[in-house]
Enzyme design. Structure first.
Site, PDB file in Angstrom:
ATOM      1  N   ASP A 217      14.372   6.840 -32.423  1.00 40.28           N
ATOM      2  CA  ASP A 217      12.926   6.695 -32.587  1.00 40.28           C
ATOM      3  C   ASP A 217      12.384   5.793 -31.483  1.00 40.28           C
ATOM      4  O   ASP A 217      12.663   4.603 -31.441  1.00 40.28           O
ATOM      5  CB  ASP A 217      12.635   6.093 -33.963  1.00 40.28           C
ATOM      6  CG  ASP A 217      11.149   5.992 -34.279  1.00 40.28           C
ATOM      7  OD1 ASP A 217      10.327   6.357 -33.420  1.00 40.28           O
ATOM      8  OD2 ASP A 217      10.818   5.541 -35.389  1.00 40.28           O
ATOM      9  N   GLY A 221       5.764   8.172 -33.004  1.00 45.58           N
ATOM     10  CA  GLY A 221       6.017   9.595 -33.195  1.00 45.58           C
ATOM     11  C   GLY A 221       6.827  10.248 -32.107  1.00 45.58           C
ATOM     12  O   GLY A 221       7.023  11.473 -32.126  1.00 45.58           O
ATOM     13  N   TYR A 303      -2.268   7.065  12.349  1.00 47.98           N
ATOM     14  CA  TYR A 303      -1.316   7.783  13.209  1.00 47.98           C
ATOM     15  C   TYR A 303      -0.690   8.949  12.452  1.00 47.98           C
ATOM     16  O   TYR A 303      -0.682   8.988  11.213  1.00 47.98           O
ATOM     17  CB  TYR A 303      -0.216   6.844  13.718  1.00 47.98           C
ATOM     18  CG  TYR A 303       0.591   6.197  12.606  1.00 47.98           C
ATOM     19  CD1 TYR A 303       1.719   6.812  12.076  1.00 47.98           C
ATOM     20  CD2 TYR A 303       0.219   4.955  12.085  1.00 47.98           C
ATOM     21  CE1 TYR A 303       2.444   6.216  11.046  1.00 47.98           C
ATOM     22  CE2 TYR A 303       0.933   4.358  11.070  1.00 47.98           C
ATOM     23  CZ  TYR A 303       2.050   4.991  10.550  1.00 47.98           C
ATOM     24  OH  TYR A 303       2.749   4.412   9.535  1.00 47.98           O
ATOM     25  N   SER A 316       7.344   1.622   0.326  1.00 47.89           N
ATOM     26  CA  SER A 316       6.166   1.043   0.962  1.00 47.89           C
ATOM     27  C   SER A 316       5.983   1.579   2.376  1.00 47.89           C
ATOM     28  O   SER A 316       5.259   0.993   3.189  1.00 47.89           O
ATOM     29  CB  SER A 316       6.286  -0.487   1.008  1.00 47.89           C
ATOM     30  OG  SER A 316       6.383  -1.013  -0.290  1.00 47.89           O
ATOM     31  N   GLY A 317       6.664   2.687   2.698  1.00 51.25           N
ATOM     32  CA  GLY A 317       6.529   3.312   4.005  1.00 51.25           C
ATOM     33  C   GLY A 317       7.448   2.759   5.066  1.00 51.25           C
ATOM     34  O   GLY A 317       7.258   3.028   6.262  1.00 51.25           O
ATOM     35  N   HIS A 321      14.257   4.080  11.987  1.00 52.13           N
ATOM     36  CA  HIS A 321      14.147   5.377  12.653  1.00 52.13           C
ATOM     37  C   HIS A 321      14.137   5.220  14.169  1.00 52.13           C
ATOM     38  O   HIS A 321      13.951   4.111  14.708  1.00 52.13           O
ATOM     39  CB  HIS A 321      12.894   6.128  12.191  1.00 52.13           C
ATOM     40  CG  HIS A 321      11.599   5.507  12.583  1.00 52.13           C
ATOM     41  ND1 HIS A 321      11.037   5.622  13.847  1.00 52.13           N
ATOM     42  CD2 HIS A 321      10.713   4.739  11.878  1.00 52.13           C
ATOM     43  CE1 HIS A 321       9.884   4.988  13.896  1.00 52.13           C
ATOM     44  NE2 HIS A 321       9.662   4.423  12.713  1.00 52.13           N
ATOM     45  N   CYS A 339       8.156  -0.458  10.142  1.00 55.55           N
ATOM     46  CA  CYS A 339       9.508   0.112  10.178  1.00 55.55           C
ATOM     47  C   CYS A 339      10.421  -0.699  11.096  1.00 55.55           C
ATOM     48  O   CYS A 339       9.977  -1.577  11.832  1.00 55.55           O
ATOM     49  CB  CYS A 339       9.449   1.560  10.682  1.00 55.55           C
ATOM     50  SG  CYS A 339       8.577   2.678   9.558  1.00 55.55           S
ATOM     51  N   ASN A 341      12.470  -0.175  14.271  1.00 56.90           N
ATOM     52  CA  ASN A 341      12.604   0.757  15.398  1.00 56.90           C
ATOM     53  C   ASN A 341      13.933   0.562  16.101  1.00 56.90           C
ATOM     54  O   ASN A 341      14.343  -0.585  16.376  1.00 56.90           O
ATOM     55  CB  ASN A 341      11.482   0.514  16.413  1.00 56.90           C
ATOM     56  CG  ASN A 341      10.134   1.055  15.958  1.00 56.90           C
ATOM     57  OD1 ASN A 341       9.155   0.970  16.707  1.00 56.90           O
ATOM     58  ND2 ASN A 341      10.050   1.606  14.767  1.00 56.90           N
TER      59      ASN A 341
END
Length: 391
Positions: A217, A221, A303, A316-317, A321, A339, A341
């Site tokens: 339960d 409901g 961008y 959070s992006g 990369h 990010c 880089n």
């Protein structure tokens, strides 16, 4: 199954009488054999009970006798197969368990028969009806069954409806691992609960989550729709440290430093978040789009840039990369939108090295601490423990 008998007492009296001397030749009085007590049978749930959980124990208790038969039928009279065993909580009680779980919204009748020393057997019956949920829920679970993940991947359980009775849910989420840990659940919201140890998972560990939620339960409901078991493996320990102040990232395989890369982290206007980030996604090619976090592409600072070897480390992006356009700044200056880089070749190496659940710890940034949906390791342990509904 048990029998309580008065025969031992009767036999002892008879033997005692046979051993008495005749004395003066007088007659010996016949022994008095006490009457055997009648058998008594009790069953639960009580007769007429409604809104019963389909997983509630069906219990049988016999006094002064032995259980000889248990029969269960559904509302249509069809037999419901099951077995009887001693209750693990009370050895004086026996529990009937169906071969397959009882259904929601169904009426059942159980009849139990017992025999004792007395000639008359005894029976008890109960008819009860299981609950009809307003809604049934099956949660989404990560990691996926059979997946191998890094040492930073928490177990995440998501519901698409708010959970009122979090303690009931948590009591039925059982985690076992081949290397024991001190892991605890923490509720991030009314619909999401995570599990992690106080430190990163031990590498090369097998983990299983048994989410035994059918018949539970959840409140208001809402009931559990099914049981789920998810087993996954914690792979090699990959923890990288990206320092926005020194513009370097150290990559560790276990305890061994295997790479030191020059990086460019988030710029002063878009700093990277500090704290332990968890790899959740890996894209060989990806288009970085500022509109995904609220900055229109055609606005100042907007961008839409294709990148290679994108390893997502937060919701959070933030990614690690390839950024060939910032190679001149890598190792010297922070110019990204948050990010990490790398040059294309270094990003390719890191992409091939990484797996979901690996950890990238960012340090030395002017930004605050990471607060994205998987920020589990940035929460202090005592605060994490306080987020359990069972604390």
């Amino acid at each position: 199954m048990r029998r309580t008998s008065a025969l031992v007492t009767a036999a002892a009296l008879a033997l005692l009488a046979g051993c008495q001397g005749s004395g003066g030749g007088g007659a010996v009085a016949a022994p008095v054999i006490p009457e055997a007590p009648p058998v008594a049978v009790e069953v639960t749930p009580a007769d007429g009970a409604i809104d019963v959980s389909p997983t509630v124990p069906v219990e049988i208790s016999v006094t002064d006798g032995e259980l000889t038969d248990v029969a269960v039928v559904d509302g249509a009279g069809a037999a419901v197969p099951g077995a009887v065993a001693d209750s693990p909580e009370d050895p004086a009680v026996e529990v009937w368990t169906p071969e397959t779980p009882l259904a929601y919204g169904t009426t059942y009748t159980l009849t139990a028969t017992a025999e004792g020393v007395s000639a008359e057997p005894a029976q008890a019956a109960t008819t009860f009806t299981t609950v009809t949920p307003q809604r049934q829920l099956t949660p989404a679970i990560g990691p996926l069954d059979g997946q191998t993940v890094g040492v930073g991947m928490p177990i995440r359980v998501y519901f698409d409806q708010p959970i009122t009775d979090k303690a009931a849910v948590e009591r039925n989420l059982t985690v076992t691992s081949s290397t024991p840990t001190d892991g605890v659940w923490n509720w991030f919201s009314d619909t999401e609960v995570h599990f992690r140890p106080s430190q990163y998972w031990p590498e090369n560990t097998d983990v299983t989550l048994d989410a035994d939620l059918y018949g539970v339960d959840f409140g208001n409901g809402v009931w559990g729709e099914t049981d789920r078991t998810v087993s996954f493996r914690i792979g090699e320990r990959h923890v990288s440290v990206a320092d926005a102040d020194t513009h370097q990232m150290e990559v560790y395989d276990g305890d061994q430093l295997v790479q030191t890369f020059p990086i460019s982290a988030g710029s002063p206007d878009n700093p990277s978040y500090n704290g332990a980030h968890v790899v959740t996604e890996m894209n060989r090619d990806r288009v970085m789009d500022s509109s995904t976090y609220g900055v229109p592409v055609d606005s100042p600072g907007g961008y839409r840039t294709p990148v290679e070897y994108a390893v997502r480390i937060s919701d959070s992006g933030e990614f690690v990369h390839a950024a060939p356009w910032s190679v001149a700044q890598q190792g010297r200056e922070n110019v990204s939108h948050g990010c990490i880089n790398l040059s294309t070749e270094r990003a390719r190496w890191f992409f091939e090295f990484s797996q979901p659940g690996d950890v990238v710890e960012i340090r030395g940034s002017d930004a605050g601490t990471l607060r994205s949906p998987i920020n589990d390791w940035t929460i202090p342990w005592e605060e994490w423990r306080a987020g359990s509904a069972l604390t």
